[in-house]
Design a protein around this motif. Structure first.
Motif, PDB file in Angstrom:
ATOM      1  N   UNK A 132       0.839  -1.202   0.000  1.00 13.89           N
ATOM      2  CA  UNK A 132       0.000   0.000   0.000  1.00 13.89           C
ATOM      3  C   UNK A 132       0.872   1.250   0.000  1.00 13.89           C
ATOM      4  N   UNK A 133       1.946   1.231   0.808  1.00 12.58           N
ATOM      5  CA  UNK A 133       2.882   2.357   0.833  1.00 12.58           C
ATOM      6  C   UNK A 133       3.552   2.510  -0.524  1.00 12.58           C
ATOM      7  N   UNK A 134       3.947   1.376  -1.130  1.00 14.54           N
ATOM      8  CA  UNK A 134       4.622   1.409  -2.425  1.00 14.54           C
ATOM      9  C   UNK A 134       3.731   2.014  -3.493  1.00 14.54           C
ATOM     10  N   UNK A 135       2.463   1.657  -3.488  1.00 14.74           N
ATOM     11  CA  UNK A 135       1.548   2.138  -4.512  1.00 14.74           C
ATOM     12  C   UNK A 135       1.217   3.618  -4.347  1.00 14.74           C
ATOM     13  N   UNK A 136       1.412   4.147  -3.143  1.00 19.06           N
ATOM     14  CA  UNK A 136       1.082   5.547  -2.895  1.00 19.06           C
ATOM     15  C   UNK A 136       2.315   6.452  -2.893  1.00 19.06           C
ATOM     16  N   UNK A 137       3.514   5.866  -2.823  1.00 21.77           N
ATOM     17  CA  UNK A 137       4.742   6.642  -2.654  1.00 21.77           C
ATOM     18  C   UNK A 137       4.912   7.694  -3.744  1.00 21.77           C
ATOM     19  N   UNK A 268       9.496   2.237  -5.502  1.00 21.84           N
ATOM     20  CA  UNK A 268      10.433   3.305  -5.145  1.00 21.84           C
ATOM     21  C   UNK A 268      10.397   3.650  -3.660  1.00 21.84           C
ATOM     22  N   UNK A 269       9.483   3.043  -2.915  1.00 26.33           N
ATOM     23  CA  UNK A 269       9.506   3.262  -1.464  1.00 26.33           C
ATOM     24  C   UNK A 269      10.640   2.471  -0.814  1.00 26.33           C
ATOM     25  N   UNK A 270      11.187   1.481  -1.535  1.00 30.04           N
ATOM     26  CA  UNK A 270      12.345   0.720  -1.057  1.00 30.04           C
ATOM     27  C   UNK A 270      13.621   1.400  -1.536  1.00 30.04           C
ATOM     28  N   UNK A 271      14.655   1.356  -0.719  1.00 30.84           N
ATOM     29  CA  UNK A 271      15.882   2.095  -1.024  1.00 30.84           C
ATOM     30  C   UNK A 271      16.806   1.364  -1.991  1.00 30.84           C
ATOM     31  N   UNK A 272      16.535   0.100  -2.283  1.00 32.45           N
ATOM     32  CA  UNK A 272      17.413  -0.673  -3.163  1.00 32.45           C
ATOM     33  C   UNK A 272      17.470  -0.052  -4.557  1.00 32.45           C
ATOM     34  N   UNK A 282      24.298 -14.988 -19.546  1.00 31.74           N
ATOM     35  CA  UNK A 282      22.998 -14.392 -19.236  1.00 31.74           C
ATOM     36  C   UNK A 282      23.153 -12.951 -18.752  1.00 31.74           C
ATOM     37  N   UNK A 283      22.024 -12.284 -18.747  1.00 36.51           N
ATOM     38  CA  UNK A 283      21.913 -10.923 -18.240  1.00 36.51           C
ATOM     39  C   UNK A 283      20.782 -10.918 -17.218  1.00 36.51           C
ATOM     40  N   UNK A 284      21.043 -10.390 -16.010  1.00 38.14           N
ATOM     41  CA  UNK A 284      20.038 -10.368 -14.957  1.00 38.14           C
ATOM     42  C   UNK A 284      19.715  -8.924 -14.586  1.00 38.14           C
ATOM     43  N   UNK A 285      18.427  -8.608 -14.550  1.00 36.48           N
ATOM     44  CA  UNK A 285      17.966  -7.255 -14.226  1.00 36.48           C
ATOM     45  C   UNK A 285      17.116  -7.325 -12.972  1.00 36.48           C
ATOM     46  N   UNK A 286      17.549  -6.617 -11.923  1.00 31.67           N
ATOM     47  CA  UNK A 286      16.863  -6.636 -10.636  1.00 31.67           C
ATOM     48  C   UNK A 286      16.177  -5.292 -10.400  1.00 31.67           C
ATOM     49  N   UNK A 287      14.925  -5.327  -9.968  1.00 37.65           N
ATOM     50  CA  UNK A 287      14.255  -4.104  -9.516  1.00 37.65           C
ATOM     51  C   UNK A 287      13.551  -4.395  -8.200  1.00 37.65           C
ATOM     52  N   UNK A 288      13.459  -3.381  -7.364  1.00 32.04           N
ATOM     53  CA  UNK A 288      12.918  -3.556  -6.015  1.00 32.04           C
ATOM     54  C   UNK A 288      11.399  -3.723  -6.059  1.00 32.04           C
ATOM     55  N   UNK A 289      10.898  -4.587  -5.180  1.00 34.13           N
ATOM     56  CA  UNK A 289       9.458  -4.776  -5.045  1.00 34.13           C
ATOM     57  C   UNK A 289       8.944  -5.930  -5.886  1.00 34.13           C
ATOM     58  N   UNK A 290       7.970  -6.658  -5.336  1.00 30.93           N
ATOM     59  CA  UNK A 290       7.333  -7.730  -6.086  1.00 30.93           C
ATOM     60  C   UNK A 290       6.318  -7.162  -7.061  1.00 30.93           C
ATOM     61  N   UNK A 291       5.495  -8.040  -7.619  1.00 30.27           N
ATOM     62  CA  UNK A 291       4.470  -7.593  -8.562  1.00 30.27           C
ATOM     63  C   UNK A 291       3.359  -6.851  -7.824  1.00 30.27           C
ATOM     64  N   UNK A 292       2.830  -5.776  -8.400  1.00 34.60           N
ATOM     65  CA  UNK A 292       1.765  -5.011  -7.731  1.00 34.60           C
ATOM     66  C   UNK A 292       0.423  -5.728  -7.778  1.00 34.60           C
TER      67      UNK A 292
END
Length: 476
Positions: A132-137, A268-272, A282-292
């Protein structure tokens, strides 16, 4: 038959909170329907029709006052002579719970689990609150207001004949205050992108290069895509029909979709930071947070989408970075059609990872086996090689055609590593190169001297200030 989305009830139980818990479970988990006045198999029970009016009265009252917030926009009733259905949509701000006195009621938080409900665990409740915080940030007011600049974004908008309008771009409220979406798109964005290039298959191998990109998210997208393009080798071959075939290690379309999705949908509420790692295969792409919004990997493969950062997505859409049609994942999969390894999408509550496989890595074994034929191939024309069944391979990223024969005679794996290092790092001192090769100073000096003689690399500066760089970068 009862399922994740269907529940059958013959009556509303005497303890009404048990029925409210069924509604809450769908609100917290997924869309579903509760059928009232039916048996366990969903068969209509005529004797229950007389209770329809009372049920409708109770439920209509509950959806306005019995839950943590009014839920009338998520709950609708469908009542007819032989049907009483409660259609429930997954709520957009879980956790939902039924009231039991005043304040937060953790015991009233339920989720759907198969064909039944269960009480949410503490960890699941925490994840819902965090989501909820992530979706509102993005829409919350930024702590920084006065010093924000948008030079990079303004240039991109001008390229698309769009005037920078903070309110129209959803970056400012009616009081001219910037939100966090504006902060992220500004030149002062606090988030960065980190890229690592590994000389092997895991992190135990040498790290060939590290890059950090900062500034506006739009600038980070551009710099990341540009840097990846430098690493995306193309394998060129000629078939028996004399047709030229170019095969990128990673499909450009897949890279673009995966990278832009990482910026558009991360939490974007997570600092990672966004992190990208290149390995040989291979190429690995990481982004913070699971699926909304509770989506699964299966959902996104089918094109089902949810927007975590609608304001950022709105801007990306304006400058034609995305189409906003939820086709990204399907495009990534389509670009790998025919390849034996499908891209992987790995989801945890705090991270989304995309793995793209190097389509040319599978050719390495064949290249090694054919190395013994190089002396024979050196003395044959392309047409003669094809006639004898050889495949003619060229790698224009490293060398031009004029020096291929000389390179086969004089370059070994350590020389190729120097070339790779300079391609990745633009310029390096001899000491920096030595740290990767674990060879004597004189040996490394002779390798560099030979590569200069072959006109593959060049140097500038004198004594300790000397640096080496690829000839291809000389104009820079």
């Amino acid at each position: 038959m009862e399922s994740q989305t269907v529940e059958y009830k013959s009556d509303i139980p005497t303890k009404h909170k048990l029925f409210k818990a069924e509604i809450v479970a769908f609100l917290n988990t997924n869309n579903g329907t509760i059928f009232l006045g039916v048996d366990d198999d969903g068969t209509f029970l005529p004797e229950k029709v007389d209770q329809y009016k009372q049920w409708e009265s109770w439920i209509s009252d509950w959806i306005h006052s019995a839950f943590s917030v009014p839920v009338q926009k998520f709950v609708t009733l469908e009542v007819s002579a032989q049907n009483f259905a409660i259609h429930i949509k997954q709520g957009d701000k879980p956790p939902y719970y039924y009231k039991d006195g005043e304040g937060f009621n953790s015991k009233g938080i339920y989720i759907r689990n198969g064909s039944s409900k269960r009480r949410a665990t503490d960890d699941e409740v925490r994840r819902m609150l965090k989501a909820q915080v992530a979706n509102e940030f993005e829409s919350e007011l930024s702590n920084i207001q006065e010093s924000l600049t948008f030079h990079y974004l303004q240039d991109k908008l001008l390229d698309n004949n769009i005037v920078f309008d903070p309110k129209g771009l959803r970056l400012q409220n009616v009081d001219n205050q910037y939100n966090n979406g504006a902060l992220l798109l500004s030149d002062q964005s606090p988030r960065v992108t980190k890229i690592a290039v590994v000389d092997g298959l895991d992190m135990s191998a040498d790290l060939l290069a590290k890059k950090t990109f900062s500034g506006s998210l739009i600038k980070q997208v551009d710099m990341t895509l540009e840097y990846i393009s430098l690493l995306n080798d193309t394998k060129v071959s000629f078939t028996g029909a004399a047709a030229r075939v170019e095969n990128e290690s990673y499909p450009s379309k897949a890279i673009r979709e995966a990278v832009i999705n990482a910026y558009a949908h991360r939490d974007y509420s997570l600092s990672a930071d966004i992190k990208i790692e290149f390995f040989d295969d291979r190429l690995e792409i990481f982004s913070a947070g699971g699926l909304p919004d509770g989506l699964s990997v299966a959902d996104i493969k089918e094109g089902i989408s949810a927007q975590r950062n609608p304001n950022i997505i709105h801007v990306l859409d304006k400058i034609n970075y995305i189409e906003n049609f939820a086709t990204g994942i399907r495009r990534i999969l389509a670009s790998y059609k025919g390849f034996h390894k499908e891209p992987m999408f790995i989801v945890t509550p705090n991270q989304f990872k995309v793995v793209l496989y190097n389509r040319n890595y599978a050719l390495v074994d064949d290249d090694i086996q054919s190395w013994g034929n190089n002396k024979l191939k050196t003395n044959l024309s392309d047409a003669e090689q094809l006639e004898l069944g050889f495949t003619v391979n060229q790698d224009h990223n490293l060398f031009d055609d004029s020096c291929v024969t000389e390179l086969e005679k004089r370059l070994d794996s350590k020389d190729e590593k120097i070339i790779k290092l300079l391609r990745l790092n633009e310029e390096m001192s001899r000491k920096e190169i030595e740290s990767y090769l674990e060879e004597a100073q004189t040996t490394v000096y002779n390798r560099l001297k030979r590569l200069i003689e072959l006109k593959i690399i060049n140097k500038r500066g004198q004594s300790r200030s000397t640096v080496y760089y690829m000839k291809a970068n000389e104009s820079k």
